[in-house]
Design a protein around this motif. Structure first.
Motif, PDB file in Angstrom:
ATOM      1  N   MET A   1      15.877  12.380  60.345  1.00 48.01           N
ATOM      2  CA  MET A   1      16.749  13.454  60.850  1.00 48.01           C
ATOM      3  C   MET A   1      15.928  14.691  61.117  1.00 48.01           C
ATOM      4  N   GLU A   2      16.200  15.349  62.217  1.00 48.15           N
ATOM      5  CA  GLU A   2      15.411  16.516  62.594  1.00 48.15           C
ATOM      6  C   GLU A   2      15.726  17.690  61.673  1.00 48.15           C
ATOM      7  N   SER A   3      14.773  18.594  61.548  1.00 49.51           N
ATOM      8  CA  SER A   3      14.981  19.793  60.752  1.00 49.51           C
ATOM      9  C   SER A   3      16.134  20.604  61.309  1.00 49.51           C
ATOM     10  N   SER A   4      16.959  21.184  60.422  1.00 51.42           N
ATOM     11  CA  SER A   4      18.109  21.982  60.865  1.00 51.42           C
ATOM     12  C   SER A   4      17.777  23.455  60.933  1.00 51.42           C
ATOM     13  N   ARG A   5      16.547  23.839  60.641  1.00 46.09           N
ATOM     14  CA  ARG A   5      16.204  25.244  60.673  1.00 46.09           C
ATOM     15  C   ARG A   5      16.087  25.763  62.085  1.00 46.09           C
ATOM     16  N   VAL A   6      16.446  27.009  62.263  1.00 45.83           N
ATOM     17  CA  VAL A   6      16.452  27.606  63.594  1.00 45.83           C
ATOM     18  C   VAL A   6      15.031  27.869  64.044  1.00 45.83           C
ATOM     19  N   GLU A   7      14.707  27.378  65.194  1.00 49.86           N
ATOM     20  CA  GLU A   7      13.346  27.482  65.697  1.00 49.86           C
ATOM     21  C   GLU A   7      13.211  28.721  66.563  1.00 49.86           C
ATOM     22  N   THR A   8      13.080  29.878  65.909  1.00 54.49           N
ATOM     23  CA  THR A   8      12.939  31.139  66.632  1.00 54.49           C
ATOM     24  C   THR A   8      11.662  31.813  66.206  1.00 54.49           C
ATOM     25  N   VAL A   9      11.121  32.617  67.098  1.00 58.47           N
ATOM     26  CA  VAL A   9       9.872  33.302  66.835  1.00 58.47           C
ATOM     27  C   VAL A   9       9.958  34.710  67.378  1.00 58.47           C
ATOM     28  N   ASN A  10       9.041  35.568  66.928  1.00 55.14           N
ATOM     29  CA  ASN A  10       8.959  36.893  67.506  1.00 55.14           C
ATOM     30  C   ASN A  10       7.524  37.172  67.907  1.00 55.14           C
ATOM     31  N   PRO A  11       7.229  38.311  68.562  1.00 60.79           N
ATOM     32  CA  PRO A  11       5.911  38.531  69.134  1.00 60.79           C
ATOM     33  C   PRO A  11       4.756  38.462  68.148  1.00 60.79           C
ATOM     34  N   VAL A  12       5.011  38.736  66.862  1.00 62.14           N
ATOM     35  CA  VAL A  12       3.890  38.778  65.934  1.00 62.14           C
ATOM     36  C   VAL A  12       3.637  37.441  65.265  1.00 62.14           C
ATOM     37  N   ILE A  13       4.538  36.485  65.519  1.00 63.40           N
ATOM     38  CA  ILE A  13       4.385  35.176  64.879  1.00 63.40           C
ATOM     39  C   ILE A  13       3.545  34.264  65.744  1.00 63.40           C
ATOM     40  N   GLN A  14       2.620  33.579  65.133  1.00 56.42           N
ATOM     41  CA  GLN A  14       1.779  32.638  65.853  1.00 56.42           C
ATOM     42  C   GLN A  14       2.010  31.237  65.314  1.00 56.42           C
ATOM     43  N   HIS A  15       1.621  30.265  66.104  1.00 60.23           N
ATOM     44  CA  HIS A  15       1.689  28.887  65.633  1.00 60.23           C
ATOM     45  C   HIS A  15       0.635  28.665  64.555  1.00 60.23           C
TER      46      HIS A  15
ATOM     47  N   LEU B   1      20.307  27.026  75.323  1.00 60.06           N
ATOM     48  CA  LEU B   1      19.292  26.211  74.658  1.00 60.06           C
ATOM     49  C   LEU B   1      17.958  26.941  74.560  1.00 60.06           C
ATOM     50  N   ALA B   2      17.565  27.576  75.649  1.00 65.91           N
ATOM     51  CA  ALA B   2      16.240  28.214  75.698  1.00 65.91           C
ATOM     52  C   ALA B   2      16.135  29.412  74.776  1.00 65.91           C
ATOM     53  N   THR B   3      17.229  30.165  74.605  1.00 67.32           N
ATOM     54  CA  THR B   3      17.175  31.329  73.717  1.00 67.32           C
ATOM     55  C   THR B   3      17.322  30.916  72.258  1.00 67.32           C
ATOM     56  N   ALA B   4      18.040  29.834  72.001  1.00 63.39           N
ATOM     57  CA  ALA B   4      18.192  29.355  70.635  1.00 63.39           C
ATOM     58  C   ALA B   4      16.927  28.656  70.138  1.00 63.39           C
TER      59      ALA B   4
ATOM     60  N   ASN C   1       9.875  38.892  73.952  1.00 62.71           N
ATOM     61  CA  ASN C   1      11.140  38.825  73.205  1.00 62.71           C
ATOM     62  C   ASN C   1      12.006  37.714  73.798  1.00 62.71           C
ATOM     63  N   PRO C   2      11.685  36.449  73.496  1.00 65.75           N
ATOM     64  CA  PRO C   2      12.347  35.335  74.176  1.00 65.75           C
ATOM     65  C   PRO C   2      13.851  35.283  73.962  1.00 65.75           C
TER      66      PRO C   2
ATOM     67  N   ASP D   1      15.254  38.088  76.330  1.00 68.33           N
ATOM     68  CA  ASP D   1      14.821  38.211  77.721  1.00 68.33           C
ATOM     69  C   ASP D   1      15.001  36.965  78.569  1.00 68.33           C
ATOM     70  N   ILE D   2      15.084  35.784  77.946  1.00 69.39           N
ATOM     71  CA  ILE D   2      15.178  34.549  78.723  1.00 69.39           C
ATOM     72  C   ILE D   2      16.441  34.530  79.588  1.00 69.39           C
ATOM     73  N   SER D   3      17.582  34.895  78.991  1.00 72.73           N
ATOM     74  CA  SER D   3      18.823  34.857  79.766  1.00 72.73           C
ATOM     75  C   SER D   3      18.800  35.863  80.906  1.00 72.73           C
ATOM     76  N   ILE D   4      18.207  37.042  80.682  1.00 75.37           N
ATOM     77  CA  ILE D   4      18.108  38.061  81.740  1.00 75.37           C
ATOM     78  C   ILE D   4      17.289  37.527  82.912  1.00 75.37           C
ATOM     79  N   GLY D   5      16.129  36.970  82.607  1.00 75.34           N
ATOM     80  CA  GLY D   5      15.244  36.465  83.654  1.00 75.34           C
ATOM     81  C   GLY D   5      15.847  35.301  84.410  1.00 75.34           C
ATOM     82  N   PHE D   6      16.471  34.358  83.679  1.00 78.61           N
ATOM     83  CA  PHE D   6      17.062  33.178  84.304  1.00 78.61           C
ATOM     84  C   PHE D   6      18.229  33.529  85.221  1.00 78.61           C
TER      85      PHE D   6
END
Length: 462
Positions: A1-15, A82-85, A232-233, A236-241
């Protein structure tokens, strides 16, 4: 089962790093996503769509464009949720993986790659056609190959350079379309648009024109694959799209009807440079207007070629980072922060497709991949609404009406593809067959969970 945690990031977070692996850099703002969304697609106004005249006539193509436009409006609204979540470079692969599991995440990624790997060769062939039309001494295929390799190289220099270049060429291409509309309008004749027979091939012609109507919007969703490079995904994603979708909708209808109103569409229904050829019919062959449009048309083609190369490289990179594809494809150049092998390897495949010279066939293969990806992504949205009702959704689509409309029209588009492009179906099925065999032999062996792909998740989920 896939992880249920929200996959969100901000500008200071890196992989998280694998050793000393470099990361993608966060440099994009809404204007850049608008430019990517419009730039990815704008070549669809300069070529490709006019093949629809050959199968459906003017009104057949126009009728096909109506449900296709409704589909893309509803799909982009749904896709923005989907893209913003889940702002992930894997885009559709990540959404399906989270909702439906590893296999469907892989299949959605493969569908996206079919779209994004086969669209560039069609565009590169059109670049070759435009250049040959301007300079007959330059062979179409020579110009095609040089253009393809050149824009792979430009992408290598990094996202900031790529995004700035994309913004510039997209604006120039938009100005070019405005000039074209202005030159066409004084010569527009409604009688040409309404010429009998209105539907030369009946309803079957409308169905056959659907893939070429889709070409007006194909690949807009590729902007989502730059999510990890946005400042700021979530915002900003919905605005751009959505601003990009509004721009493209206006462009599609103006280009189709103004072109049909100034020339005999039989002159342009099988060429890769319909706009300058249409102007030649009213201003004269070799006229300044026709040559100007030929020159500016290159910017439209370049914008899409460049933008889609960005898209396929990020999708390939993300799938390799996840473990679906060989790990070397996830290597990021430490200086330019670009996925080098993810640029080169799909580029070689695309170049091979370009060498066939079959623009309309390559377009159809790309459209097959796109429609399959749209359907799986929409199913993922429905599943996530049930499976993860508390998932942080910075943008929410009107549910379930809008995604349901989108899903039903996507089914119509898929049926029309099978109906009108049966000769291409074996090739598409062969690609999917190879992909499935690869998945079960190797691609499902090293898949990483979401939390390993990001450095910090827990604090964001609180």
């Amino acid at each position: 089962m896939e992880s249920s945690r929200v996959e969100t990031v901000n500008p200071v977070i890196q992989h998280k790093k694998d050793g000393d692996r470099a990361n993608l850099s966060r440099v994009l703002k809404p204007i850049h996503l608008w430019a990517l969304a419009v730039g990815l697609v704008i070549s669809g106004n300069y070529f490709g769509w006019s093949y629809g005249f050959a199968v459906g006539g003017v009104m057949g193509l126009a009728l096909a464009l109506i449900p296709v436009t409704i589909f893309y409006v509803t799909f982009i609204l749904s896709y923005s949720e989907l893209a913003t979540a889940i702002p992930h470079a894997g885009g559709p692969s990540a959404y399906a993986r989270r909702a439906l599991g590893k296999f469907w995440g892989y299949m959605n990624g493969v569908s996206c790659l079919i779209e994004f790997v086969f669209a560039p060769p069609a565009i590169a062939l059109a670049v070759g056609g435009y250049i040959h039309n301007m300079f007959p001494g330059i062979e179409i295929m020579t110009a095609t190959v040089v253009a393809f390799l050149l824009f792979i190289f430009i992408n290598y220099w990094g996202m900031k350079v790529s995004a700035t270049f994309e913004l510039i060429v997209t604006i120039v291409a938009l100005i070019g379309l405005v000039i074209y509309w202005g030159l066409a309008l004084p010569h527009f004749e409604l009688s040409r648009v309404m010429a009998e027979p209105l539907l030369p091939n009946g309803f079957s012609g409308v169905m056959a024109a659907v893939p070429f109507a889709i070409w007006f919007y194909l690949a807009i969703e590729g902007g989502a694959m730059s999510a990890e490079e946005m400042v700021n995904p979530q915002k900003d994603i919905s605005i751009g799209f959505l601003s990009g979708m509004a721009t493209l909708m206006i462009m599609a209808f103006l280009t189709l009807f103004l072109t049909a109103g100034i020339t005999d569409v039989k002159l342009i229904d099988s060429v890769d440079f319909p706009l300058p050829l249409a102007l030649s019919s009213v201003y004269g062959e070799g006229s300044f207007s026709a040559m100007l449009m030929n020159f500016i048309g290159l910017f439209g083609l370049i914008a899409s070629l460049h933008g889609i190369i960005v898209g396929y490289s990020r999708q390939t990179y993300a799938m390799a980072r996840t473990g679906y594809l060989p790990k070397f494809l996830a290597y990021v150049d430490p200086k330019h922060h670009t996925p080098v092998w993810a640029l080169i390897v799909p580029g070689i495949i695309g170049l091979g497709a370009a060498l066939t010279g079959l623009t309309n066939v390559v377009i159809t293969i790309a459209v097959f991949g796109s429609v399959a990806m749209y359907l799986i992504s929409l199913v993922s949205l429905f599943v996530l609404r049930v499976k993860e009702p508390d998932l942080k959704r910075p943008f929410k689509v009107s549910y379930p009406v809008v995604p349901l409309i989108s899903f039903l029209i996507a089914i119509f588009c898929l049926v029309s593809l099978f109906y009108a492009s049966s000769e291409v179906v074996p090739w598409v099925l062969a690609v999917y067959g190879v992909a499935i065999v690869y998945y079960y032999i190797w691609g499902n062996k090293n898949i990483r969970p979401f939390e390993e792909e990001f450095g910090v998740l827990d604090e964001l989920d609180k």
